[in-house]
Design a protein around this motif. Structure first.
Motif, PDB file in Angstrom:
ATOM      1  N   PRO A   1      79.689  98.494 126.079  1.00 39.07           N
ATOM      2  CA  PRO A   1      80.891  99.607 126.762  1.00 39.07           C
ATOM      3  C   PRO A   1      80.295 100.217 127.864  1.00 39.07           C
ATOM      4  O   PRO A   1      80.995 100.520 128.770  1.00 39.07           O
ATOM      5  CB  PRO A   1      81.027 100.366 125.353  1.00 39.07           C
ATOM      6  N   ALA A   2      79.276 100.628 127.969  1.00 43.64           N
ATOM      7  CA  ALA A   2      78.757 101.332 129.036  1.00 43.64           C
ATOM      8  C   ALA A   2      77.148 100.626 129.639  1.00 43.64           C
ATOM      9  O   ALA A   2      76.872 100.030 129.053  1.00 43.64           O
ATOM     10  CB  ALA A   2      78.237 102.960 128.780  1.00 43.64           C
ATOM     11  N   LYS A   3      77.274 100.883 130.847  1.00 35.93           N
ATOM     12  CA  LYS A   3      76.028 100.255 131.552  1.00 35.93           C
ATOM     13  C   LYS A   3      74.580 100.922 130.680  1.00 35.93           C
ATOM     14  O   LYS A   3      74.631 101.967 130.866  1.00 35.93           O
ATOM     15  CB  LYS A   3      75.700 100.546 132.900  1.00 35.93           C
ATOM     16  N   ALA A   4      73.687  99.920 130.038  1.00 34.71           N
ATOM     17  CA  ALA A   4      72.626 100.449 129.593  1.00 34.71           C
ATOM     18  C   ALA A   4      71.674 100.830 130.551  1.00 34.71           C
ATOM     19  O   ALA A   4      71.541 100.367 131.438  1.00 34.71           O
ATOM     20  CB  ALA A   4      72.022  99.320 128.637  1.00 34.71           C
TER      21      ALA A   4
ATOM     22  N   VAL B   1      77.354  99.154 113.595  1.00 33.83           N
ATOM     23  CA  VAL B   1      76.604  98.103 113.222  1.00 33.83           C
ATOM     24  C   VAL B   1      77.421  96.943 112.892  1.00 33.83           C
ATOM     25  O   VAL B   1      78.416  97.198 112.182  1.00 33.83           O
ATOM     26  CB  VAL B   1      75.543  98.433 112.214  1.00 33.83           C
ATOM     27  N   GLU B   2      77.190  95.909 113.627  1.00 29.64           N
ATOM     28  CA  GLU B   2      77.773  94.512 112.907  1.00 29.64           C
ATOM     29  C   GLU B   2      77.198  93.394 112.963  1.00 29.64           C
ATOM     30  O   GLU B   2      76.038  93.417 113.628  1.00 29.64           O
ATOM     31  CB  GLU B   2      78.717  94.377 114.264  1.00 29.64           C
ATOM     32  N   PRO B   3      77.342  92.597 111.809  1.00 29.27           N
ATOM     33  CA  PRO B   3      76.462  91.458 111.460  1.00 29.27           C
ATOM     34  C   PRO B   3      76.729  90.226 112.545  1.00 29.27           C
ATOM     35  O   PRO B   3      77.944  90.319 113.264  1.00 29.27           O
ATOM     36  CB  PRO B   3      76.656  90.827 110.196  1.00 29.27           C
ATOM     37  N   GLN B   4      75.829  89.471 112.622  1.00 30.51           N
ATOM     38  CA  GLN B   4      76.141  88.554 113.782  1.00 30.51           C
ATOM     39  C   GLN B   4      76.467  87.275 113.123  1.00 30.51           C
ATOM     40  O   GLN B   4      75.827  86.251 113.060  1.00 30.51           O
ATOM     41  CB  GLN B   4      74.583  88.335 114.612  1.00 30.51           C
ATOM     42  N   GLY B   5      77.961  87.293 113.072  1.00 31.49           N
ATOM     43  CA  GLY B   5      78.659  85.979 112.466  1.00 31.49           C
ATOM     44  C   GLY B   5      79.158  86.388 111.095  1.00 31.49           C
ATOM     45  O   GLY B   5      78.888  87.645 110.758  1.00 31.49           O
ATOM     46  N   PRO B   6      80.046  85.532 110.490  1.00 37.99           N
ATOM     47  CA  PRO B   6      80.503  85.818 109.184  1.00 37.99           C
ATOM     48  C   PRO B   6      79.618  85.774 108.178  1.00 37.99           C
ATOM     49  O   PRO B   6      79.002  84.937 107.903  1.00 37.99           O
ATOM     50  CB  PRO B   6      81.323  84.844 109.059  1.00 37.99           C
ATOM     51  N   ILE B   7      79.193  87.289 107.547  1.00 35.90           N
ATOM     52  CA  ILE B   7      78.430  86.980 106.442  1.00 35.90           C
ATOM     53  C   ILE B   7      79.197  87.036 105.006  1.00 35.90           C
ATOM     54  O   ILE B   7      78.302  86.299 104.163  1.00 35.90           O
ATOM     55  CB  ILE B   7      77.365  88.228 106.232  1.00 35.90           C
TER      56      ILE B   7
ATOM     57  N   THR C   1      68.256  91.166 111.524  1.00 37.68           N
ATOM     58  CA  THR C   1      68.814  91.675 112.811  1.00 37.68           C
ATOM     59  C   THR C   1      70.179  91.604 112.895  1.00 37.68           C
ATOM     60  O   THR C   1      70.942  90.755 112.234  1.00 37.68           O
ATOM     61  CB  THR C   1      68.361  90.785 113.755  1.00 37.68           C
ATOM     62  N   MET C   2      70.984  92.474 113.478  1.00 36.93           N
ATOM     63  CA  MET C   2      72.204  92.666 113.433  1.00 36.93           C
ATOM     64  C   MET C   2      72.448  93.154 115.276  1.00 36.93           C
ATOM     65  O   MET C   2      71.548  93.404 115.931  1.00 36.93           O
ATOM     66  CB  MET C   2      72.607  93.459 112.678  1.00 36.93           C
ATOM     67  N   ASN C   3      73.781  93.445 115.486  1.00 36.19           N
ATOM     68  CA  ASN C   3      74.240  93.802 116.449  1.00 36.19           C
ATOM     69  C   ASN C   3      74.532  95.383 116.243  1.00 36.19           C
ATOM     70  O   ASN C   3      75.357  95.887 115.480  1.00 36.19           O
ATOM     71  CB  ASN C   3      75.720  93.080 116.941  1.00 36.19           C
ATOM     72  N   VAL C   4      73.781  96.103 116.972  1.00 34.81           N
ATOM     73  CA  VAL C   4      73.659  97.711 117.015  1.00 34.81           C
ATOM     74  C   VAL C   4      74.490  98.284 118.294  1.00 34.81           C
ATOM     75  O   VAL C   4      73.524  97.980 119.275  1.00 34.81           O
ATOM     76  CB  VAL C   4      72.474  98.296 116.775  1.00 34.81           C
ATOM     77  N   ASP C   5      75.234  98.848 118.201  1.00 38.26           N
ATOM     78  CA  ASP C   5      76.125  99.575 119.514  1.00 38.26           C
ATOM     79  C   ASP C   5      76.117  98.497 120.645  1.00 38.26           C
ATOM     80  O   ASP C   5      75.884  98.904 121.763  1.00 38.26           O
ATOM     81  CB  ASP C   5      75.177 100.555 119.978  1.00 38.26           C
ATOM     82  N   GLY C   6      76.678  97.377 120.111  1.00 39.74           N
ATOM     83  CA  GLY C   6      76.704  96.306 121.196  1.00 39.74           C
ATOM     84  C   GLY C   6      75.541  95.674 121.595  1.00 39.74           C
ATOM     85  O   GLY C   6      75.674  94.580 122.505  1.00 39.74           O
TER      86      GLY C   6
END
Lengths: 958, 79
Positions: free
Chosen positions: A151-154, A93-99, A71-76
């Motif tokens: 960034p934009a209202k989903a 795509v951003e990991p959730q926390g320092p990997i 699991t990661m952060n995808v497009d916010g």
């Protein structure tokens, strides 16, 4: 082609269509058909997340949506399972926390200090210490996303489907069930979690691929099959509702990000299949240790070679098959560990021997080493006597296969352990439910297809569909022998060390579970709650069977292999997707834009957007009293009630007698519910024989239709109700100059004699046909005009143009509030609440005692002589007061009630208002009212008898 | 809720198109005493099983529909 295997027929990505995604600030080239996880694995990413408690490095184990490690952060958006999310150009795509470097990883070294029940044991005393550290500890868990605004209202949406048959799972069994039912002519919806159909067979090299392709092309021929791929069923209910979530149904991030399907099917076939269980050994969570399905998916679907030297471990022939398949793709297989004494099937053994791959039978994995990813494994004989280290970069390990039973649990079906099959089987399914395929422990593709077809036929019988002609399609014999894949986890003593993880989501080790059992938490439900195993983000998808097995091993008599309760949702879903079914569309009046152009300030009030003021509500109210004001009253509910029985219906809902309404009089009415509680008031005009124009308060506009229909639902009356709220604009023209302004626009005689107070007439105003009535709401000469909505803006502009030279100003709801409080008008629902009856609202005079059929009258009659519990009183304070609505009315420390309306009247130079209070001796002329406001400040007001302004009502009769 | 409600005007529809209107109860006559009225107003049978109830088709034809529904299984039958 960057590091992928040569093209194969089973691959589902298109190497000719590159897609760029961004990961931790670097750009990664993937291909259309890749998931985010496959793109990252192909790019050599080792660590996807950090674990919850010890912050250990983690990478995907299953690649099929079961574990929560990818699991990661995808497009916010948070907590997205990257293994099921297709790549899209420009995706961030951003990991959730320092990997890469995680200081909290130090927790790993202190795991001895965190036994099971750590919180319970450590933090109940001393209290001051807990208060000191709790914030720090709560911020500690790994892989927890920070909540950030998108960034934009989903955008989310929701679709309702009601097919005859719902098939959950698009594998061989599910597809066959759908085909059989569709062939019998019923409407079918088939739901598959992966982006492609095929299930288990889709990634079983070429033989499996051919089988699935045959089914897929047969399925495509049926127009009565709705196919939902990339859709997870998160909940099903015994009455037949299934909640399905589809991620990104369209390819653009700007479009809908998640869609829910609420499927209400006549019958349901559940064919969710089976999955591998992780093997239990020390440090079994290092990146590089994966399940067989992950290895097969990587190789066959995405052409990704598992990194370096690969060691396989398991206890069934399936692991040998996987080893051979990997070898054929050019993977460096360093050995196969089989914990069975008999070892692999003879032909597999000799095939592996031919390729020089060593097989260790009666051995198992006991430990691994490695920092960023696994570098070696310890292989130990089952008796624990011999042990050796094998260098490897990837371990494919599984201790058996296990049914994906989550949905069955939600419809009340228990899974029972079948010792002969060594598998969990569903006990009894509710009517209208059928199970099919590998979920039932079947292995042979032919058997699976036939059983899928029969499940569909059984389901059709529930639906009452004639199944005599339904046919089970002929199945070609399998060209490869089926592989035995059902086997429950076996855990050997040699494997049980520290850091032997069972639950990956919450870092619960086998030792933790043993400790919990020793402390007395030896039932599956209590042990699960105490250790939090199976309660993580994967909802037991990875750990349930191992957990149940460990418990059964330790306490064979107590918990003979039952599985923990399953509850919805099976997988994570966003709150937005759940909320989307509720639509919120505020209404605007036809005069909305006209008023905005005049400088109106709008505000949402209930279901309407209304104008609060046009700059200064106090100046507006002074203008109404000295010259004239104009206000939008289009939001009143407006109804035409007509038909021979119109009077019967109106008399039932109105407390006054409509028969007394004659000629061109206006008729003020109040309405109660059956308890006698005041719910509404408004005006009725008689337009003709048995034909009435009825207005209601703005708040009741939306429910009046239902209310009127409710009170004649059991009568065979000839009465029609037409809601004309939206078709008519309403304009209130008030003030001493109102008649002069109106007379400029109409030729009708509007003198005080021709159109006195409480009368109405049809007339043309500025060429617009309008119903014009004389009312008294604001306490001045007051006309209310109702005209067709489309002509409302024109009429408003015409009145404004005619009135401007005479000082006409537009006014909003705040000014209206000042004026009505000056006149002492109680607003139902604002000055009263859902317990205030007609008497308590000081409106007992509006009840016609002689009528027999009035809603609420029986209760009002019966309670007439009872002491009232509360009443609406008026009060005034000299000058401006800081007291606001909601302030408490008190007597010493006793609360008597609350302020419901309060406002400063610039005309009276007083603050006036209403309060809803309990009976008290002070409510007499000269009494004082004490308020408690602003958390502790007190203010005094004097009890007053409304109206405050023009008590004789001369100005409204001008 | 998975069941569908048979609306006489609109056909079988999803229950979210309707608003639940409570169980069918007969109102006391105008001469009934306070106890009878309170019983009627504030107490329900809360049947576990089949009950007659009202549904208002607010996203459809606007009619009140009487339905016989099993409160446990949501099964709907003709009365």
């Amino acid at each position: 082609m960057s590091g992928r295997l040569p093209d194969s027929p089973t691959q589902i990505f298109d190497p000719k269509k590159p897609v760029k995604i961004h990961f931790r600030g670097r750009s990664i080239t993937a291909f259309e058909g890749d998931t985010v996880a496959s793109a990252l694995l192909a790019a050599g990413v080792d660590t996807f997340s950090r674990s919850f408690k010890y912050h250990r490095r983690r990478a995907p184990a299953c690649l099929s949506g079961q574990c929560s490690r990818c699991t990661m952060n995808v497009d916010g958006r948070m907590h997205i399972k990257t293994c099921q999310t297709p790549v899209r150009e420009g995706m961030v795509v951003e990991p959730q926390g320092p990997i890469a470097f995680d200081p909290a990883g130090a927790a790993d070294a202190f795991s001895w200090a965190m036994p099971t029940g750590f919180y319970y044991k450590m933090f109940y005393k001393p209290q001051w210490f807990w208060k000191l550290v709790k914030e720090v500890i709560r911020a500690m868990p790994g892989n927890m996303a920070k909540v950030k605004a998108l960034p934009a209202k989903a955008h989310f949406d929701s679709i309702n489907l009601s097919p005859d048959l719902l098939v959950i799972g698009g594998g061989l069994a599910g597809m066959e069930a759908a085909i059989t039912a569709a062939d019998a002519g019923v409407r079918v919806v088939i739901v598959e979690a992966d982006p492609q159909l095929g299930g288990f067979e889709a990634f079983q090299a070429e033989a499996g691929f051919r089988r699935t392709q045959a089914s897929i092309s047969r399925l495509a021929a049926f127009p009565n099959i709705t196919l939902l791929t990339g859709t997870r069923v998160t909940a099903i209910y015994p009455d037949g509702l299934a909640v399905c979530m589809q991620e990104s149904p369209s390819q653009s991030a700007q479009d809908c990000v998640e869609r829910s399907y609420l499927v209400r099917a006549g019958a349901t076939v559940i064919a969710t299949g089976a999955g591998s269980m992780p093997m239990v050994f020390a440090h079994n969570d290092r990146p590089g240790i994966i399940l067989p399905e992950a290895a097969q998916r990587m190789v066959h679907l995405w052409g990704i070679k598992p990194k370096g030297r690969v060691l396989l471990a398991g206890g069934d022939d399936h692991i040998g098959e996987v080893a051979l398949a990997l070898y054929k793709q050019g993977v460096d297989v360093v050995g196969v560990v089989d914990f069975r004494e008999a070892g692999l099937r003879k032909d597999l053994q000799s095939a592996l021997a031919d390729h020089g791959i060593p097989v260790w039978s009666s051995y198992t994995l006991t430990d691994t080493r490695g920092r960023r990813r696994v570098t070696s494994a310890t292989v130990t004989s089952i008796d624990g006597l011999q042990s050796k280290r094998v260098r490897c970069d990837t371990i494919v390990a599984s201790s058996g296969r296990y049914p994906r039973h989550k949905l069955l649990g939600q419809i009340g079906t228990r899974m029972l352990y079948d010792a002969a099959l060594n598998f969990y089987l569903p006990e009894q399914l509710p009517a209208n439910y059928e199970a099919a395929g590998r979920l039932l422990g079947l292995e042979d593709p032919n058997a699976i297809m036939r059983q899928g077809a029969h499940a569909a036929i059984n389901a059709l019988k529930h639906l009452g569909v004639d199944t005599n002609t339904a046919k089970v399609a002929a199945v070609e014999p399998a060209d490869e022998a089926p592989m035995p894949v059902r086997l429950q986890p076996v855990i050997e003593d040699v494997q049980l060390k520290s850091k032997t993880f069972v639950c990956y989501c919450h870092d619960v080790s086998a030792k933790n579970i043993e400790q919990a059992i020793d402390e007395g938490f030896d039932k599956i439900e209590t042990c699960k709650r105490y250790t939090t195993a199976t309660q993580g983000a994967c909802q037991g998808g990875m750990c349930e069977a191992n957990f149940a097995h460990l418990l059964a091993r330790k306490r064979p008599a107590l918990s003979a292999r039952v599985l923990p309760t399953t509850r919805p949702p099976v997988t994570s879903m966003s709150l937005g997707a759940m909320a989307v079914g509720y639509h919120d569309h505020p209404q605007v009046s036809p005069l909305y834009h006209t008023q905005l152009a005049h400088g109106g300030n709008s505000l949402r009030m209930g279901s309407w957007i209304r104008m609060v003021d046009f700059g200064d509500h106090e100046a507006e109210s002074l203008a109404v009293h000295s010259t004239a004001g104009i206000c939008d009253v289009s939001m009143f509910g407006k109804f035409r009630v007509f038909g021979p029985d119109a009077e019967k219906l109106l008399n039932r809902i109105m407390t006054r007698n409509i028969e007394k309404l004659n000629g061109n009089s206006t008729f003020y009415y109040t309405a109660c519910n059956e308890e006698g509680v005041l719910v509404d008031d408004g005006m009725a005009l008689k337009m003709g024989e048995h034909d009435y124009f009825v207005t209601t308060t703005a708040a009741r506009a939306a429910v009046t239709e239902e209310w009127l229909a409710r009170w004649c639902r059991e009568e065979n009356w000839q009465v029609n109700v037409v809601n004309v709220t939206d078709t008519k604009a309403g304009i209130s023209l008030a003030g001493p100059m109102a008649r002069e302004i109106l007379s400029k626009l109409t030729e009708a005689d509007i003198s005080g004699e021709a159109l006195p107070f409480q009368k109405w007439m049809h007339m043309e105003v500025a060429g617009v046909k309008a119903i014009v009535s004389r009312v008294g709401f604001v306490g001045e000469l007051n006309y209310e005009l109702f005209c067709p909505a489309s002509q409302g803006p024109y009429l408003w502009d015409a009145i404004m143009a005619a009135g401007k030279p005479l000082g006409l100003v537009p006014f909003g709801i705040e000014c209206l509030n000042i004026c009505r409080l000056e006149k002492g008008h109680v607003l139902p629902g604002i000055d009263t609440d859902s317990f205030t009856n007609l008497f308590e609202a000081s409106m007992g005079w509006a009840l016609d005692r002689n009528k027999t059929e009035t809603v609420g009258k029986a209760m009002l009659d019966l309670t007439t002589h009872q002491a009232i519990k509360e009443r609406v009183i008026a009060f005034s304070i000299e000058g401006r007061s800081p007291v606001t609505e909601g302030a408490l009315v008190v007597d010493g420390t006793q609360q008597l009630g609350r302020v419901t309306s309060i406002i400063y009247s610039p005309l009276l130079k007083k603050t006036i208002g209403f309060a809803l209070v309990a009976p008290h001796d002070n409510w007499v002329e000269g009494g004082t009212v004490t308020f408690w406001y602003d958390s502790g400040r007190e203010a005094q007001a004097s009890f007053a008898k409304p109206p405050f302004y023009d008590p004789k009502g001369q100005r409204i009769r001008m | 809720m998975a069941f569908l409600i048979d609306c006489p005007n609109c056909g079988r529809r999803n229950p979210y198109e309707f608003r639940f209107g409570g169980e069918c109860k007969e109102a006391p006559g105008p001469d009934a005493d306070l106890n009878t009225w309170c019983e009627y107003l504030y107490f329900n049978e809360n049947m576990s099983g089949f009950q007659q109830e009202w549904w208002y088709h607010n996203m459809g034809c606007g009619d009140w529909v009487k339905v016989r529904r099993n409160t446990v299984t949501h099964e709907i039958t003709e009365d």
